[in-house]
Design a protein around this motif. Sequence first.
Motif, PDB file in Angstrom:
ATOM      1  N   ALA A   6      61.220  34.290  40.769  1.00 21.04           N
ATOM      2  CA  ALA A   6      60.787  33.144  39.960  1.00 21.04           C
ATOM      3  C   ALA A   6      59.633  33.601  39.085  1.00 21.04           C
ATOM      4  N   LEU A   7      59.574  33.054  37.862  1.00 19.22           N
ATOM      5  CA  LEU A   7      58.567  33.486  36.895  1.00 19.22           C
ATOM      6  C   LEU A   7      57.781  32.292  36.397  1.00 19.22           C
ATOM      7  N   ASN A   8      56.538  32.556  35.987  1.00 17.17           N
ATOM      8  CA  ASN A   8      55.787  31.529  35.266  1.00 17.17           C
ATOM      9  C   ASN A   8      54.781  32.207  34.334  1.00 17.17           C
ATOM     10  N   PRO A   9      55.084  32.227  33.013  1.00 17.78           N
ATOM     11  CA  PRO A   9      54.187  32.886  32.057  1.00 17.78           C
ATOM     12  C   PRO A   9      53.161  31.939  31.420  1.00 17.78           C
ATOM     13  N   SER A  10      53.073  30.687  31.893  1.00 10.25           N
ATOM     14  CA  SER A  10      52.299  29.655  31.197  1.00 10.25           C
ATOM     15  C   SER A  10      50.845  30.085  30.947  1.00 10.25           C
ATOM     16  N   LEU A  11      50.369  29.765  29.746  1.00  8.53           N
ATOM     17  CA  LEU A  11      49.000  30.121  29.370  1.00  8.53           C
ATOM     18  C   LEU A  11      47.983  29.116  29.878  1.00  8.53           C
ATOM     19  N   SER A  12      48.427  27.914  30.158  1.00  2.42           N
ATOM     20  CA  SER A  12      47.477  26.892  30.566  1.00  2.42           C
ATOM     21  C   SER A  12      48.192  25.790  31.345  1.00  2.42           C
ATOM     22  N   VAL A  50      57.586  35.404  43.575  1.00  3.57           N
ATOM     23  CA  VAL A  50      57.196  34.834  42.287  1.00  3.57           C
ATOM     24  C   VAL A  50      56.180  35.730  41.578  1.00  3.57           C
ATOM     25  N   VAL A  51      56.335  35.828  40.260  1.00  8.14           N
ATOM     26  CA  VAL A  51      55.415  36.580  39.406  1.00  8.14           C
ATOM     27  C   VAL A  51      54.901  35.602  38.350  1.00  8.14           C
ATOM     28  N   MET A  52      53.585  35.592  38.123  1.00  6.31           N
ATOM     29  CA  MET A  52      53.009  34.551  37.253  1.00  6.31           C
ATOM     30  C   MET A  52      51.944  35.116  36.323  1.00  6.31           C
ATOM     31  N   LEU A  72      46.609  40.856  46.142  1.00  2.00           N
ATOM     32  CA  LEU A  72      47.779  40.016  45.866  1.00  2.00           C
ATOM     33  C   LEU A  72      47.859  39.664  44.376  1.00  2.00           C
ATOM     34  N   ARG A  73      46.699  39.431  43.781  1.00  2.00           N
ATOM     35  CA  ARG A  73      46.681  39.169  42.334  1.00  2.00           C
ATOM     36  C   ARG A  73      47.297  40.350  41.577  1.00  2.00           C
ATOM     37  N   ALA A  74      46.904  41.556  41.978  1.00  2.00           N
ATOM     38  CA  ALA A  74      47.410  42.746  41.278  1.00  2.00           C
ATOM     39  C   ALA A  74      48.928  42.869  41.443  1.00  2.00           C
ATOM     40  N   TRP A  75      49.450  42.413  42.557  1.00  2.00           N
ATOM     41  CA  TRP A  75      50.891  42.496  42.807  1.00  2.00           C
ATOM     42  C   TRP A  75      51.672  41.472  41.991  1.00  2.00           C
ATOM     43  N   MET A  76      51.107  40.285  41.829  1.00  2.00           N
ATOM     44  CA  MET A  76      51.955  39.190  41.321  1.00  2.00           C
ATOM     45  C   MET A  76      51.519  38.575  39.994  1.00  2.00           C
ATOM     46  N   LEU A  77      50.377  38.979  39.445  1.00  3.65           N
ATOM     47  CA  LEU A  77      49.907  38.346  38.209  1.00  3.65           C
ATOM     48  C   LEU A  77      49.915  39.338  37.047  1.00  3.65           C
ATOM     49  N   ASP A 102      50.005  39.608  26.909  1.00  2.00           N
ATOM     50  CA  ASP A 102      50.562  40.939  26.696  1.00  2.00           C
ATOM     51  C   ASP A 102      51.971  40.989  27.293  1.00  2.00           C
ATOM     52  N   TRP A 103      52.993  40.870  26.433  1.00  5.20           N
ATOM     53  CA  TRP A 103      54.371  40.806  26.952  1.00  5.20           C
ATOM     54  C   TRP A 103      54.782  42.121  27.610  1.00  5.20           C
ATOM     55  N   ARG A 104      54.137  43.214  27.210  1.00  8.74           N
ATOM     56  CA  ARG A 104      54.493  44.488  27.870  1.00  8.74           C
ATOM     57  C   ARG A 104      53.983  44.503  29.311  1.00  8.74           C
ATOM     58  N   ASP A 105      52.815  43.911  29.513  1.00 14.71           N
ATOM     59  CA  ASP A 105      52.291  43.805  30.877  1.00 14.71           C
ATOM     60  C   ASP A 105      53.191  42.879  31.705  1.00 14.71           C
ATOM     61  N   ALA A 106      53.651  41.802  31.070  1.00 14.93           N
ATOM     62  CA  ALA A 106      54.570  40.889  31.771  1.00 14.93           C
ATOM     63  C   ALA A 106      55.845  41.629  32.169  1.00 14.93           C
ATOM     64  N   ALA A 107      56.392  42.412  31.223  1.00  4.10           N
ATOM     65  CA  ALA A 107      57.635  43.153  31.511  1.00  4.10           C
ATOM     66  C   ALA A 107      57.417  44.140  32.661  1.00  4.10           C
ATOM     67  N   ALA A 108      56.291  44.835  32.622  1.00  4.14           N
ATOM     68  CA  ALA A 108      56.020  45.837  33.672  1.00  4.14           C
ATOM     69  C   ALA A 108      55.913  45.167  35.045  1.00  4.14           C
ATOM     70  N   ARG A 109      55.252  44.013  35.091  1.00  7.14           N
ATOM     71  CA  ARG A 109      55.068  43.319  36.374  1.00  7.14           C
ATOM     72  C   ARG A 109      56.410  42.783  36.888  1.00  7.14           C
ATOM     73  N   ILE A 110      57.222  42.249  35.978  1.00  6.74           N
ATOM     74  CA  ILE A 110      58.527  41.714  36.395  1.00  6.74           C
ATOM     75  C   ILE A 110      59.411  42.857  36.897  1.00  6.74           C
ATOM     76  N   GLU A 111      59.407  43.966  36.172  1.00  7.52           N
ATOM     77  CA  GLU A 111      60.239  45.109  36.589  1.00  7.52           C
ATOM     78  C   GLU A 111      59.789  45.623  37.959  1.00  7.52           C
ATOM     79  N   TRP A 112      58.485  45.707  38.134  1.00 10.53           N
ATOM     80  CA  TRP A 112      57.962  46.160  39.429  1.00 10.53           C
ATOM     81  C   TRP A 112      58.407  45.196  40.536  1.00 10.53           C
ATOM     82  N   ALA A 113      58.318  43.916  40.259  1.00  9.18           N
ATOM     83  CA  ALA A 113      58.663  42.922  41.281  1.00  9.18           C
ATOM     84  C   ALA A 113      60.160  42.958  41.619  1.00  9.18           C
TER      85      ALA A 113
END
Lengths: 146, 516
Positions: B413-419, B437-439, B454-459, B464-475
Amino acid sequence: MRQPRIAVVLTAAYRGAPLEQARALAVALQAESCATSQPATVVLAYPGPAGGDWEADLPEFIERRAIEWQTVDANTAARAMLYNGESDWKPSAPKYAIAEDWMQQLCDCDVWVLVGDGLSAPLLPLRPSVASDAASGCWNRVRACL
Amino acid sequence: MPVKRYGIYLSYGPTVDLHKEGLGRLLAGFLKGVAEKRDARWVIACPEWSRESFLRYCKAERIPMDNLEVVSTGSVPFLLRLYLGQRTTDAAPPEKPAEPGALARMAFRMRESVERQLASARSPVTVALVMLGAAIGGGLGVAAIALRRPGAFLGWLMRGGVYAVNSLFSRPGEEPLDLRLYRMMESAEADRLVAIINAMPDVRAWYCPTAFWPDFHRVRGSRLMCVPDVFHRDFPLGFARLEPELVMGFQTVERAIRGGSHFVTYSEHTRTRTVVGQYGRAPESVTAVHHAAWDLSGWLDPDVSARRQLLAAALRRRGAEAHAEGFAAGAQPYLFYASQFRPNKNLLTLLQAYELLVRRRGVTHKLILTGDPARFAPLANFIRDRRLENDVLCLHGLSMQELASFYSLADLALNPSLSEGGCPFTLTEALSVDTPVVMARIPVTEEVVVDPELRAWMLFNPYDWRDAAARIEWAITHRDALLERQREFYARLRQRRWEHVVDDYVAILERIAEGK
């Protein structure tokens, strides 16, 4: 405490000296802010595609953001200013320039430092902006906006 | 010791469906917590037009009513009854076109005859006679329609009437009369509701669960208003590009915040940045209360293949027939983000990250979103321009069973919301059905996810969409490890139940009632 954010924004897809000036300014502003009690995050906003040459060799601590300059009509501009907390603002031009980043239109940043000129319309003043003409005085003007 | 009474002020419009409101789910959680607390009674005050739907909602949500009582304004304004009746007939499925009856057939024949005679008439007397005949024939035709389809006829009559009355009684550029009447009706209903509340001095304090109802401040007793969020300030352009009518709602919220004295928020961030920082309210008048953990497991069918069928049916319903089979067979992995499409949701960052994963990193997952792209052009344009129509599937209007099933069968499950006003529901909704879940790393999430590791694992950095992609791929590649870690985390989060939330609210209400 929220970390302040500063956007260094190029007004056109410059190469060469103006781009170098913007990159150097971003690094200098970040360094200046580190000397204060509230180090800032600095974002370099460039009107071009993500992953282009403009990002090459940029230090990791500078965030990069691809933008596209767009315009909005006077009614949309007035609504945006109202939502921004400025209900008395009245448009004086038919169109206003905005930096579209497909996220928050740079409104996550507390101040915009503009590099270059030549916007096709007045900038919509959603955040205070500072011209980067004199690099030496830039930090003081930025700090006054934070 | 006498049982204490507290009140909840609800002033929804007459057509609001609580099932479709984010606030509706929060209210259900809150009222279930209330039901657990036998040492107090709660009065729900609402306009009469909401009473039935509120009771139906409580029944559907299985909310015990033992310590709840509902008071309302007693009757529904006549004009609204008329409108709602017409709306019901409009909403009914279209009838099969009926074969014209004898009367209608006669009217059609008369029309042809009248047209021919008018076209060929030589004298004004003939024209006058033909028109008289036409008026009689027209009247008979209308009567035939009214007799055969009274609902449609009433709707047509009302729309025509409203249009005519609007044209007669509204100046150009002015709000139409029907809207003006609606606002007056709302205001009159609020007057009656407030009068009823003010005649109940034994209720120690009143709670208003949203900042959309400034009339709440006319309640004379102790009051607490919730400010869930005010996103416009941080996304002025995003909201300015939506419907201009939203300005009115925004101004209503601002009026409510400026007119209130005590507030509650869902996060410390909204408290300090929005209510205190942006609206200048005194810090001691605003309290942050976190939600309880959500649990969707009760909505799940224990049979996994039944859940897959539910997914496939939802896909078919939205025209994604080609994908339904793969989902029904459990052969199609996917990522899931359940949210409306709004400017603060950061959908394009997610799409950019997803495109990178699919096009360059060999990820075969589909991305399932739960909004309507037709109502959010930037997203629809991105999907079309990048040719992601077969990869990004948008399904809106999911039932709770479907939502729980989509969460439970997702790889991530994902949540990219800014606010957000409080920690996004995604966190506990996903974990409650055993999906990692990755957020986005935003302040309201960091208030709940406090462990740095835990923050480093899931946030990820939401800018930065590249950071989002890297975190999702890792997850995706470390799904089991992430899930194991997050299961422990969820076990701690679910210690906080809705009755604890109610305790926190009661403590605030008591503090206000005691004047402290």
